[in-house]
Design a protein around this motif. Structure first.
Motif, PDB file in Angstrom:
ATOM      1  N   TYR A  18       0.899  -1.008  -0.135  1.00 64.14           N
ATOM      2  CA  TYR A  18       0.017  -0.085  -0.233  1.00 64.14           C
ATOM      3  C   TYR A  18       0.676   1.229  -0.051  1.00 64.14           C
ATOM      4  O   TYR A  18       0.575   2.088  -0.636  1.00 64.14           O
ATOM      5  N   GLY A  19       1.852   1.272   0.830  1.00 62.64           N
ATOM      6  CA  GLY A  19       2.826   2.414   0.735  1.00 62.64           C
ATOM      7  C   GLY A  19       3.573   2.642  -0.796  1.00 62.64           C
ATOM      8  O   GLY A  19       3.429   3.550  -1.103  1.00 62.64           O
ATOM      9  N   LEU A  20       3.995   1.665  -1.335  1.00 65.35           N
ATOM     10  CA  LEU A  20       4.655   1.827  -2.575  1.00 65.35           C
ATOM     11  C   LEU A  20       3.336   1.980  -3.476  1.00 65.35           C
ATOM     12  O   LEU A  20       3.666   2.767  -4.737  1.00 65.35           O
ATOM     13  N   SER A  21       2.259   1.679  -3.444  1.00 67.02           N
ATOM     14  CA  SER A  21       1.187   1.903  -4.445  1.00 67.02           C
ATOM     15  C   SER A  21       0.884   3.376  -4.313  1.00 67.02           C
ATOM     16  O   SER A  21       0.699   4.136  -5.165  1.00 67.02           O
ATOM     17  N   LEU A  22       0.718   3.978  -2.996  1.00 64.03           N
ATOM     18  CA  LEU A  22       0.503   5.466  -2.700  1.00 64.03           C
ATOM     19  C   LEU A  22       1.719   6.293  -3.314  1.00 64.03           C
ATOM     20  O   LEU A  22       1.436   7.351  -4.054  1.00 64.03           O
ATOM     21  N   MET A  23       2.773   5.692  -3.076  1.00 62.07           N
ATOM     22  CA  MET A  23       4.096   6.513  -3.887  1.00 62.07           C
ATOM     23  C   MET A  23       3.967   6.494  -5.339  1.00 62.07           C
ATOM     24  O   MET A  23       4.215   7.627  -6.013  1.00 62.07           O
ATOM     25  N   GLN A  24       3.446   5.405  -5.986  1.00 61.85           N
ATOM     26  CA  GLN A  24       3.486   5.187  -7.288  1.00 61.85           C
ATOM     27  C   GLN A  24       2.490   6.294  -7.731  1.00 61.85           C
ATOM     28  O   GLN A  24       2.501   6.862  -8.985  1.00 61.85           O
ATOM     29  N   THR A  30       2.477  13.917  -9.754  1.00 62.22           N
ATOM     30  CA  THR A  30       3.610  15.045  -9.574  1.00 62.22           C
ATOM     31  C   THR A  30       4.143  15.113 -11.031  1.00 62.22           C
ATOM     32  O   THR A  30       4.210  16.316 -11.430  1.00 62.22           O
ATOM     33  N   ALA A  31       4.561  14.314 -11.915  1.00 60.27           N
ATOM     34  CA  ALA A  31       5.159  14.368 -12.985  1.00 60.27           C
ATOM     35  C   ALA A  31       4.089  14.803 -13.880  1.00 60.27           C
ATOM     36  O   ALA A  31       4.261  15.664 -14.806  1.00 60.27           O
ATOM     37  N   THR A  32       2.519  14.263 -13.908  1.00 59.33           N
ATOM     38  CA  THR A  32       1.373  14.945 -14.879  1.00 59.33           C
ATOM     39  C   THR A  32       1.343  16.276 -14.486  1.00 59.33           C
ATOM     40  O   THR A  32       1.225  16.970 -15.225  1.00 59.33           O
ATOM     41  N   ASN A  33       1.145  16.581 -13.243  1.00 58.04           N
ATOM     42  CA  ASN A  33       0.887  18.060 -12.957  1.00 58.04           C
ATOM     43  C   ASN A  33       2.088  18.925 -13.252  1.00 58.04           C
ATOM     44  O   ASN A  33       1.876  20.270 -13.599  1.00 58.04           O
TER      45      ASN A  33
END
Length: 134
Positions: A18-24, A30-33
């Motif tokens: 879940y932590g890595l999923s949220l980080m993904q 961030t990149a999209t924005n």
């Protein structure tokens, strides 16, 4: 063989997943924005070139190697070791790309770690015989 589900994971694996999923999700957001998935001339959405993105990931690892070789702190986060920031950069690039492509990297990380726990060539007795060389 099917993909692992959270019901089959240990507590630590579930938390990591879940932590890595949220980080993904955060990395891709961030990149999209920041406009990395938008044509700057037309404002239209674009797909990034996979080869170029992988080359950028590789460049971050090369920067980590240089930081290690020269004993450098990061230039943008000077309170941080350059190696850890370059590792963070490559992780962010990987997770962003995985998010853009709809890949389940968090699940793959859990499965690959489980596989590595069972690998004969990852056992101390086998590594003592020389292991991989470069």
């Amino acid at each position: 063989m099917s993909k692992i589900t959270t019901a089959e994971m240990t507590l630590k694996e579930v938390q990591s997943y879940y932590g890595l999923s949220l980080m993904q999700e955060l990395a891709h957001e961030t990149a999209t924005n920041a406009g990395w998935y938008t044509d700057p001339k037309t404002g239209e959405p674009i797909e990034r070139n996979f080869g170029e993105v992988v080359a950028l990931m590789h460049s971050e690892l090369s920067e980590a190697l240089e930081a290690d070789r020269k004993g450098l702190a990061d230039d943008k986060l000077p309170h941080r070791d350059g190696r850890e920031v370059e590792f963070a950069d490559v992780i962010l690039r990987i997770l962003d790309t995985a998010g853009a492509l709809g890949l389940d990297v968090p699940g793959a990380v859990i499965e690959k770690n489980r596989f590595n726990q069972r690998r004969a060539d990852h056992k101390i007795k086998n590594r003592a015989q020389g292991g991989k060389k470069y």
